[in-house]
Design a protein around this motif. Structure first.
Motif, PDB file in Angstrom:
ATOM      1  N   ILE A 140     -49.719  35.081  -5.021  1.00  0.00           N
ATOM      2  CA  ILE A 140     -50.411  36.000  -5.938  1.00  0.00           C
ATOM      3  C   ILE A 140     -51.573  35.287  -6.628  1.00  0.00           C
ATOM      4  N   LEU A 141     -51.316  34.084  -7.133  1.00  0.00           N
ATOM      5  CA  LEU A 141     -52.364  33.336  -7.827  1.00  0.00           C
ATOM      6  C   LEU A 141     -53.505  32.969  -6.883  1.00  0.00           C
ATOM      7  N   TYR A 142     -53.172  32.634  -5.650  1.00  0.00           N
ATOM      8  CA  TYR A 142     -54.206  32.327  -4.662  1.00  0.00           C
ATOM      9  C   TYR A 142     -55.030  33.577  -4.358  1.00  0.00           C
ATOM     10  N   ASP A 143     -54.367  34.706  -4.214  1.00  0.00           N
ATOM     11  CA  ASP A 143     -55.056  35.963  -3.932  1.00  0.00           C
ATOM     12  C   ASP A 143     -55.987  36.341  -5.080  1.00  0.00           C
ATOM     13  N   MET A 144     -55.534  36.144  -6.334  1.00  0.00           N
ATOM     14  CA  MET A 144     -56.354  36.481  -7.496  1.00  0.00           C
ATOM     15  C   MET A 144     -57.575  35.564  -7.580  1.00  0.00           C
ATOM     16  N   MET A 145     -57.406  34.286  -7.277  1.00  0.00           N
ATOM     17  CA  MET A 145     -58.517  33.356  -7.301  1.00  0.00           C
ATOM     18  C   MET A 145     -59.541  33.707  -6.231  1.00  0.00           C
ATOM     19  N   ALA A 180     -67.053  38.039  -7.749  1.00  0.00           N
ATOM     20  CA  ALA A 180     -67.742  37.545  -8.942  1.00  0.00           C
ATOM     21  C   ALA A 180     -67.222  38.229 -10.211  1.00  0.00           C
ATOM     22  N   VAL A 181     -65.907  38.268 -10.340  1.00  0.00           N
ATOM     23  CA  VAL A 181     -65.270  38.832 -11.534  1.00  0.00           C
ATOM     24  C   VAL A 181     -64.380  37.752 -12.151  1.00  0.00           C
ATOM     25  N   PRO A 182     -63.979  37.929 -13.415  1.00  0.00           N
ATOM     26  CA  PRO A 182     -63.148  36.901 -14.060  1.00  0.00           C
ATOM     27  C   PRO A 182     -61.851  36.654 -13.301  1.00  0.00           C
ATOM     28  N   ASN A 183     -61.505  35.385 -13.185  1.00  0.00           N
ATOM     29  CA  ASN A 183     -60.223  35.035 -12.590  1.00  0.00           C
ATOM     30  C   ASN A 183     -59.174  35.049 -13.697  1.00  0.00           C
ATOM     31  N   LEU A 184     -58.222  35.927 -13.614  1.00  0.00           N
ATOM     32  CA  LEU A 184     -57.230  36.071 -14.663  1.00  0.00           C
ATOM     33  C   LEU A 184     -56.316  34.845 -14.723  1.00  0.00           C
ATOM     34  N   ALA A 185     -55.968  34.479 -15.939  1.00  0.00           N
ATOM     35  CA  ALA A 185     -54.906  33.494 -16.149  1.00  0.00           C
ATOM     36  C   ALA A 185     -53.596  34.283 -16.180  1.00  0.00           C
ATOM     37  N   ALA A 189     -61.792  44.588 -15.998  1.00  0.00           N
ATOM     38  CA  ALA A 189     -61.013  45.759 -15.598  1.00  0.00           C
ATOM     39  C   ALA A 189     -60.709  45.730 -14.109  1.00  0.00           C
ATOM     40  N   LEU A 190     -61.674  45.281 -13.308  1.00  0.00           N
ATOM     41  CA  LEU A 190     -61.449  45.183 -11.864  1.00  0.00           C
ATOM     42  C   LEU A 190     -60.375  44.142 -11.547  1.00  0.00           C
ATOM     43  N   SER A 191     -60.409  43.041 -12.287  1.00  0.00           N
ATOM     44  CA  SER A 191     -59.420  41.987 -12.059  1.00  0.00           C
ATOM     45  C   SER A 191     -58.020  42.476 -12.404  1.00  0.00           C
ATOM     46  N   TYR A 192     -57.900  43.186 -13.522  1.00  0.00           N
ATOM     47  CA  TYR A 192     -56.587  43.701 -13.921  1.00  0.00           C
ATOM     48  C   TYR A 192     -56.080  44.741 -12.919  1.00  0.00           C
ATOM     49  N   LYS A 193     -56.995  45.563 -12.434  1.00  0.00           N
ATOM     50  CA  LYS A 193     -56.613  46.571 -11.443  1.00  0.00           C
ATOM     51  C   LYS A 193     -56.104  45.887 -10.170  1.00  0.00           C
ATOM     52  N   HIS A 194     -56.821  44.840  -9.759  1.00  0.00           N
ATOM     53  CA  HIS A 194     -56.414  44.129  -8.550  1.00  0.00           C
ATOM     54  C   HIS A 194     -55.078  43.421  -8.753  1.00  0.00           C
ATOM     55  N   LEU A 195     -54.837  42.924  -9.957  1.00  0.00           N
ATOM     56  CA  LEU A 195     -53.558  42.283 -10.233  1.00  0.00           C
ATOM     57  C   LEU A 195     -52.410  43.270 -10.036  1.00  0.00           C
ATOM     58  N   GLY A 196     -52.580  44.475 -10.568  1.00  0.00           N
ATOM     59  CA  GLY A 196     -51.540  45.487 -10.389  1.00  0.00           C
ATOM     60  C   GLY A 196     -51.282  45.791  -8.927  1.00  0.00           C
ATOM     61  N   GLU A 197     -52.361  45.942  -8.183  1.00  0.00           N
ATOM     62  CA  GLU A 197     -52.220  46.222  -6.745  1.00  0.00           C
ATOM     63  C   GLU A 197     -51.548  45.047  -6.015  1.00  0.00           C
TER      64      GLU A 197
END
Length: 221
Positions: free
Chosen positions: A81-86, A93-98, A34-42
């Motif tokens: 974006i992909l670099y920021d998510m990684m 320590a949260v899942p890295n979204l594909a 959920a944290l990863s998805y939230k960060h993706l939106g931001e």
């Protein structure tokens, strides 16, 4: 997004593009995911904050983006974006979204909003299935998709209706000239068009019809 797209298409005629985003984590850690998805939106909002950009959330893991960026600038934004998510994944320590991106890059014109989004979604789906970060829609992609849908429809009743037929390629003994065997080649007859295995075998596998199809070919042989 739709209002702005329609305005661009009908009034200003300014070139624009539609980007579709699909994300998945493949993890059971719901809180971390959920944290990863939230960060993706931001991150998407921060990355596409220009006057010509709009971001809309389709569901928990999908977004559409209206942008006037060129493909080169869009690719640069996707890389960032992909670099920021990684980096966020490692730091927290949260899942890295594909995350997969698909784009329909078009001049504003006759294609309506729904079709524009659908074409971008198709490109994103192709990016996800082929493990690529980004795919741009083109007519070859659309034709492949349409053919696959047609084959899937035929597979549902193809065996029962005998839509598959076989061709036999003989194996000849060079010394005697006699036919000593043959290779069985399956074909699919669809709307008066013959479809070859390189187009339908992957669909057979994806629909878990391997055993049924094999038995059908053996019986016909």
């Amino acid at each position: 997004v739709q209002k702005k797209y329609d305005k661009i298409r009908k009034i200003s005629r300014v070139p624009c593009g539609m980007v579709y985003v699909i994300a998945s984590d493949g993890e059971k850690n719901k809180s971390g995911g959920a944290l990863s998805y939230k960060h993706l939106g931001e991150t998407l909002l921060a990355s596409f904050d220009g006057d010509g950009d709009l971001v809309s959330k389709v569901n928990a893991c999908e977004y559409i983006i209206l942008t006037r960026r060129s493909e080169a600038k869009l690719n640069a934004a996707i890389d960032q974006i992909l670099y920021d998510m990684m980096l966020y994944s490692k730091t927290n320590a949260v899942p890295n979204l594909a995350v997969s991106f698909g784009a329909y890059l078009i001049p504003a014109g006759t294609i309506d909003f729904e079709e524009t989004v659908e074409r971008a979604r198709l490109a994103a789906t192709e990016a996800k299935s082929s493990s690529r970060k980004y795919v741009a829609w083109d007519y070859n992609l659309q034709n492949d998709h349409d053919n696959r849908v047609l084959i899937e429809e035929n597979l549902k009743n193809g065996i029962e209706n005998n839509n598959f037929f076989l061709e036999f390629q003989p194996i000849i003994d060079i010394a005697t000239g006699n036919i000593v065997g043959g290779e069985v080649l399956a074909r699919l007859n669809s709307a008066s068009k013959v479809i070859l295995p390189d187009k339908f075998i992957s669909v057979v596998k994806d629909n878990n019809m391997d055993s049924e199809f094999d038995c059908h070919v053996f019986e016909k042989t």
